[in-house]
Design a protein around this motif. Structure first.
Motif, PDB file in Angstrom:
ATOM      1  N   VAL A  28       0.844  -1.204   0.000  1.00  0.00           N
ATOM      2  CA  VAL A  28       0.000   0.000   0.000  1.00  0.00           C
ATOM      3  C   VAL A  28       0.875   1.248   0.000  1.00  0.00           C
ATOM      4  CG1 VAL A  28      -1.616   1.375   1.374  1.00  0.00           C
ATOM      5  CG2 VAL A  28      -2.011  -1.068   1.059  1.00  0.00           C
ATOM      6  N   LEU A  29       1.885   1.279   0.852  1.00  0.00           N
ATOM      7  CA  LEU A  29       2.779   2.437   0.894  1.00  0.00           C
ATOM      8  C   LEU A  29       3.479   2.638  -0.447  1.00  0.00           C
ATOM      9  CD1 LEU A  29       4.265   1.945   4.456  1.00  0.00           C
ATOM     10  CD2 LEU A  29       2.746   3.791   3.712  1.00  0.00           C
ATOM     11  N   GLU A  30       3.944   1.562  -1.049  1.00  0.00           N
ATOM     12  CA  GLU A  30       4.619   1.673  -2.342  1.00  0.00           C
ATOM     13  C   GLU A  30       3.659   2.161  -3.433  1.00  0.00           C
ATOM     14  OE1 GLU A  30       6.283  -2.259  -2.508  1.00  0.00           O
ATOM     15  OE2 GLU A  30       8.151  -1.595  -1.570  1.00  0.00           O
ATOM     16  N   LYS A  31       2.408   1.725  -3.403  1.00  0.00           N
ATOM     17  CA  LYS A  31       1.421   2.191  -4.383  1.00  0.00           C
ATOM     18  C   LYS A  31       1.154   3.690  -4.226  1.00  0.00           C
ATOM     19  CE  LYS A  31      -1.099  -2.019  -5.385  1.00  0.00           C
ATOM     20  NZ  LYS A  31      -2.399  -2.704  -5.369  1.00  0.00           N
ATOM     21  N   LEU A  32       1.294   4.187  -3.010  1.00  0.00           N
ATOM     22  CA  LEU A  32       1.109   5.622  -2.759  1.00  0.00           C
ATOM     23  C   LEU A  32       2.344   6.440  -3.150  1.00  0.00           C
ATOM     24  CD1 LEU A  32      -0.691   5.446   0.694  1.00  0.00           C
ATOM     25  CD2 LEU A  32      -1.679   6.208  -1.486  1.00  0.00           C
ATOM     26  N   GLY A  33       3.419   5.756  -3.513  1.00  0.00           N
ATOM     27  CA  GLY A  33       4.624   6.447  -3.942  1.00  0.00           C
ATOM     28  C   GLY A  33       5.752   6.457  -2.928  1.00  0.00           C
ATOM     29  N   PHE A  34       5.526   5.869  -1.765  1.00  0.00           N
ATOM     30  CA  PHE A  34       6.582   5.809  -0.745  1.00  0.00           C
ATOM     31  C   PHE A  34       7.713   4.911  -1.216  1.00  0.00           C
ATOM     32  CE2 PHE A  34       3.149   7.411   1.780  1.00  0.00           C
ATOM     33  CZ  PHE A  34       3.702   8.027   2.886  1.00  0.00           C
ATOM     34  N   VAL A  35       8.919   5.237  -0.787  1.00  0.00           N
ATOM     35  CA  VAL A  35      10.117   4.462  -1.127  1.00  0.00           C
ATOM     36  C   VAL A  35      10.644   3.817   0.153  1.00  0.00           C
ATOM     37  CG1 VAL A  35      12.499   4.631  -1.955  1.00  0.00           C
ATOM     38  CG2 VAL A  35      10.707   6.027  -3.009  1.00  0.00           C
ATOM     39  N   ARG A  36      10.917   2.523   0.088  1.00  0.00           N
ATOM     40  CA  ARG A  36      11.507   1.851   1.257  1.00  0.00           C
ATOM     41  C   ARG A  36      12.947   2.315   1.388  1.00  0.00           C
ATOM     42  NH1 ARG A  36      11.031  -4.382   1.341  1.00  0.00           N
ATOM     43  NH2 ARG A  36      13.071  -4.366   0.390  1.00  0.00           N
ATOM     44  N   GLU A  37      13.251   2.899   2.539  1.00  0.00           N
ATOM     45  CA  GLU A  37      14.551   3.530   2.739  1.00  0.00           C
ATOM     46  C   GLU A  37      15.480   2.745   3.654  1.00  0.00           C
ATOM     47  OE1 GLU A  37      13.230   7.355   4.168  1.00  0.00           O
ATOM     48  OE2 GLU A  37      13.247   8.160   2.137  1.00  0.00           O
ATOM     49  N   ALA A  47       3.194  -8.988  19.733  1.00  0.00           N
ATOM     50  CA  ALA A  47       2.689 -10.224  20.352  1.00  0.00           C
ATOM     51  C   ALA A  47       3.822 -10.995  21.036  1.00  0.00           C
ATOM     52  CB  ALA A  47       1.973 -11.080  19.316  1.00  0.00           C
ATOM     53  N   GLY A  48       4.703 -10.270  21.715  1.00  0.00           N
ATOM     54  CA  GLY A  48       5.790 -10.896  22.440  1.00  0.00           C
ATOM     55  C   GLY A  48       6.967 -11.324  21.589  1.00  0.00           C
ATOM     56  N   GLU A  49       6.928 -11.037  20.301  1.00  0.00           N
ATOM     57  CA  GLU A  49       7.992 -11.437  19.380  1.00  0.00           C
ATOM     58  C   GLU A  49       8.718 -10.196  18.853  1.00  0.00           C
ATOM     59  OE1 GLU A  49       8.374 -13.742  15.114  1.00  0.00           O
ATOM     60  OE2 GLU A  49       6.650 -14.172  16.405  1.00  0.00           O
ATOM     61  N   VAL A  50      10.040 -10.206  18.945  1.00  0.00           N
ATOM     62  CA  VAL A  50      10.837  -9.091  18.432  1.00  0.00           C
ATOM     63  C   VAL A  50      10.747  -9.076  16.912  1.00  0.00           C
ATOM     64  CG1 VAL A  50      13.153  -8.096  18.289  1.00  0.00           C
ATOM     65  CG2 VAL A  50      12.403  -9.165  20.396  1.00  0.00           C
ATOM     66  N   SER A  51      10.574  -7.872  16.346  1.00  0.00           N
ATOM     67  CA  SER A  51      10.384  -7.760  14.904  1.00  0.00           C
ATOM     68  C   SER A  51      11.143  -6.567  14.346  1.00  0.00           C
ATOM     69  CB  SER A  51       8.888  -7.605  14.607  1.00  0.00           C
ATOM     70  OG  SER A  51       8.676  -7.475  13.234  1.00  0.00           O
ATOM     71  N   ASP A  52      11.475  -6.656  13.065  1.00  0.00           N
ATOM     72  CA  ASP A  52      12.107  -5.551  12.350  1.00  0.00           C
ATOM     73  C   ASP A  52      11.031  -4.635  11.767  1.00  0.00           C
ATOM     74  OD1 ASP A  52      14.488  -6.872  12.862  1.00  0.00           O
ATOM     75  OD2 ASP A  52      14.699  -7.639  10.823  1.00  0.00           O
ATOM     76  N   THR A  53      11.419  -3.394  11.487  1.00  0.00           N
ATOM     77  CA  THR A  53      10.509  -2.419  10.882  1.00  0.00           C
ATOM     78  C   THR A  53      11.135  -1.864   9.615  1.00  0.00           C
ATOM     79  OG1 THR A  53       9.606  -1.764  13.021  1.00  0.00           O
ATOM     80  CG2 THR A  53       9.362  -0.187  11.229  1.00  0.00           C
ATOM     81  N   TRP A  54      10.333  -1.813   8.546  1.00  0.00           N
ATOM     82  CA  TRP A  54      10.760  -1.123   7.333  1.00  0.00           C
ATOM     83  C   TRP A  54      10.358   0.336   7.438  1.00  0.00           C
ATOM     84  CZ3 TRP A  54       8.470  -5.434   3.871  1.00  0.00           C
ATOM     85  CH2 TRP A  54       9.466  -6.372   3.563  1.00  0.00           C
ATOM     86  N   VAL A  55      11.259   1.237   7.068  1.00  0.00           N
ATOM     87  CA  VAL A  55      10.980   2.670   7.065  1.00  0.00           C
ATOM     88  C   VAL A  55      10.769   3.108   5.613  1.00  0.00           C
ATOM     89  CG1 VAL A  55      11.895   4.954   7.607  1.00  0.00           C
ATOM     90  CG2 VAL A  55      12.373   3.023   9.123  1.00  0.00           C
ATOM     91  N   PHE A  56       9.678   3.820   5.381  1.00  0.00           N
ATOM     92  CA  PHE A  56       9.324   4.338   4.059  1.00  0.00           C
ATOM     93  C   PHE A  56       9.266   5.850   4.126  1.00  0.00           C
ATOM     94  CE2 PHE A  56       7.724   0.067   4.050  1.00  0.00           C
ATOM     95  CZ  PHE A  56       7.803  -0.372   2.744  1.00  0.00           C
ATOM     96  N   GLY A  57       9.676   6.510   3.055  1.00  0.00           N
ATOM     97  CA  GLY A  57       9.600   7.957   2.986  1.00  0.00           C
ATOM     98  C   GLY A  57       9.019   8.416   1.663  1.00  0.00           C
ATOM     99  N   LEU A  58       8.349   9.565   1.708  1.00  0.00           N
ATOM    100  CA  LEU A  58       7.787  10.178   0.510  1.00  0.00           C
ATOM    101  C   LEU A  58       8.085  11.666   0.566  1.00  0.00           C
ATOM    102  CD1 LEU A  58       6.059   9.990  -2.068  1.00  0.00           C
ATOM    103  CD2 LEU A  58       4.046  10.304  -0.609  1.00  0.00           C
ATOM    104  N   LEU A  59       8.773  12.165  -0.451  1.00  0.00           N
ATOM    105  CA  LEU A  59       9.110  13.587  -0.528  1.00  0.00           C
ATOM    106  C   LEU A  59       8.034  14.328  -1.304  1.00  0.00           C
ATOM    107  CD1 LEU A  59      12.907  13.323  -1.406  1.00  0.00           C
ATOM    108  CD2 LEU A  59      11.836  13.486   0.856  1.00  0.00           C
ATOM    109  N   GLY A  60       7.810  15.571  -0.927  1.00  0.00           N
ATOM    110  CA  GLY A  60       6.805  16.382  -1.599  1.00  0.00           C
ATOM    111  C   GLY A  60       7.037  16.473  -3.092  1.00  0.00           C
ATOM    112  N   ARG A  61       8.286  16.583  -3.520  1.00  0.00           N
ATOM    113  CA  ARG A  61       8.578  16.712  -4.952  1.00  0.00           C
ATOM    114  C   ARG A  61       8.350  15.410  -5.719  1.00  0.00           C
ATOM    115  NH1 ARG A  61      13.681  14.526  -5.710  1.00  0.00           N
ATOM    116  NH2 ARG A  61      15.022  14.545  -3.880  1.00  0.00           N
ATOM    117  N   GLU A  62       8.235  14.280  -5.003  1.00  0.00           N
ATOM    118  CA  GLU A  62       7.987  12.991  -5.638  1.00  0.00           C
ATOM    119  C   GLU A  62       6.510  12.626  -5.642  1.00  0.00           C
ATOM    120  OE1 GLU A  62      12.123  10.808  -4.261  1.00  0.00           O
ATOM    121  OE2 GLU A  62      10.341  10.578  -3.036  1.00  0.00           O
TER     122      GLU A  62
END
Length: 73
Positions: A28-37, A47-62
């Protein structure tokens, strides 16, 4: 929401994050134009399990508003 962020608030950047196991949210984020950074390793506990997080960014000019009835709101 993105139109308001970029047009009304004049933000340069909007950022979001999602659990790396949540592929649907990442798409969904990628369809909106966000880039995984990057990956924040072992950034959260879900739920008690350690997890990683992907960070996405979207610049106004993009950002390009979607066409159609939802874009007008």
């Amino acid at each position: 929401m993105l139109r308001w962020a970029f047009d009304t608030l004049d933000l340069n950047r909007v950022q979001s994050g999602t659990d790396t196991r949540d592929l649907a949210s990442a798409r969904v984020l990628e369809k909106l134009g966000f880039v995984r950074e990057g990956t924040l390793r072992e950034e959260c506990v879900v739920a008690g399990e350690v997890s990683d997080t992907w960070v996405f960014g979207l610049l106004g000019r993009e950002w390009r508003p979607a066409a159609g009835p939802l874009a007008a709101g």
